[in-house]
Design a protein around this motif. Sequence first.
Motif, PDB file in Angstrom:
ATOM      1  N   GLU A 195       0.851  -1.197   0.000  1.00  0.00           N
ATOM      2  CA  GLU A 195       0.000   0.000   0.000  1.00  0.00           C
ATOM      3  C   GLU A 195       0.888   1.249   0.000  1.00  0.00           C
TER       4      GLU A 195
ATOM      5  N   THR B 250       1.585   5.074   0.664  1.00  0.00           N
ATOM      6  CA  THR B 250       1.067   6.114   1.537  1.00  0.00           C
ATOM      7  C   THR B 250       0.837   7.399   0.742  1.00  0.00           C
ATOM      8  N   ASP B 251       0.220   8.382   1.393  1.00  0.00           N
ATOM      9  CA  ASP B 251       0.045   9.683   0.726  1.00  0.00           C
ATOM     10  C   ASP B 251       1.402  10.301   0.386  1.00  0.00           C
ATOM     11  N   ASP B 252       2.358  10.188   1.299  1.00  0.00           N
ATOM     12  CA  ASP B 252       3.704  10.697   1.005  1.00  0.00           C
ATOM     13  C   ASP B 252       4.327   9.926  -0.151  1.00  0.00           C
TER      14      ASP B 252
ATOM     15  N   ALA C 112       2.698   8.509  -2.650  1.00  0.00           N
ATOM     16  CA  ALA C 112       2.035   8.908  -3.893  1.00  0.00           C
ATOM     17  C   ALA C 112       2.607  10.213  -4.436  1.00  0.00           C
ATOM     18  N   ALA C 113       3.163  11.032  -3.557  1.00  0.00           N
ATOM     19  CA  ALA C 113       3.738  12.311  -3.981  1.00  0.00           C
ATOM     20  C   ALA C 113       5.230  12.214  -4.278  1.00  0.00           C
TER      21      ALA C 113
ATOM     22  N   ARG D  28      -1.798   2.879  -6.238  1.00  0.00           N
ATOM     23  CA  ARG D  28      -1.730   2.994  -4.780  1.00  0.00           C
ATOM     24  C   ARG D  28      -1.631   1.640  -4.096  1.00  0.00           C
TER      25      ARG D  28
END
Length: 244
Positions: A128, A130-132, A134-135, A144
């Motif tokens: 999975e 993370t949001d970090d 994905a950036a 994702r």
Amino acid sequence: MRPFLLLATRPEDAAADSEYEAFLRYGGLAERDLVRVRLESGPMPPVALADYSGIFVGGSPYTGSIPVEHKSDTQRRVEAELAGLLDVVVAEDFPFLGACYGVGTLGRHQGAAIDGTYAETIGAPWIEVTDDGAADPLLAGMPRRFQAFVGHKEAMTSLPEGAVLLAASAACPVQMFRVKQNLYGTQFHPELDVAGLLERVRIYRDAGYFPPGEQEAVERACRDARVDTPFLVLRNFVARYGRD
């Protein structure tokens, strides 16, 4: 382009050569673009960072968290050499990507606890992002949620101070992390495809990565896995850091 440097530690020639070929293939590199040093064969030569675009550390049969008295002289030498190199690499925030064993080397250097709590048998769990993550440019183009091959006797139990978590899985909370801006570690193998994984299963079948007698089941599960996106991590690393 200045070459990348692959620091390898696999004593088995078949595994070492297959690993090198995988970094070439999935990094989109020619042999002139990837210098390999097999640390298990002899002392690390001097490494001038200015000569390279970045550094890879491949996987290893070494288990860093075992008591020092149970480590071979070669393993102790390799660990000391990598730690000394990382002193310079981290200080300069020089592009670094450690795969599997690289998590232990970079994580331990940064003060993380490494032990067998989150060990994983050979397989292809879902990772999975993370949001970090994905950036982060190294995960650009990645879904994702993706499958990747793993197989390790030790892992990080928590992030080093200041590190950024980029990916995790249900059984292993740190699958990918970043230190500063350019230093990365992955617990999963971004270079392994099905054929490469099956070869390693055969080479390391007696090394404790899966229960005795379960080789056929492990191979069957790996053949059924859809591992087709982790290679982007290597491509993104090369694209981002390759320099003239």
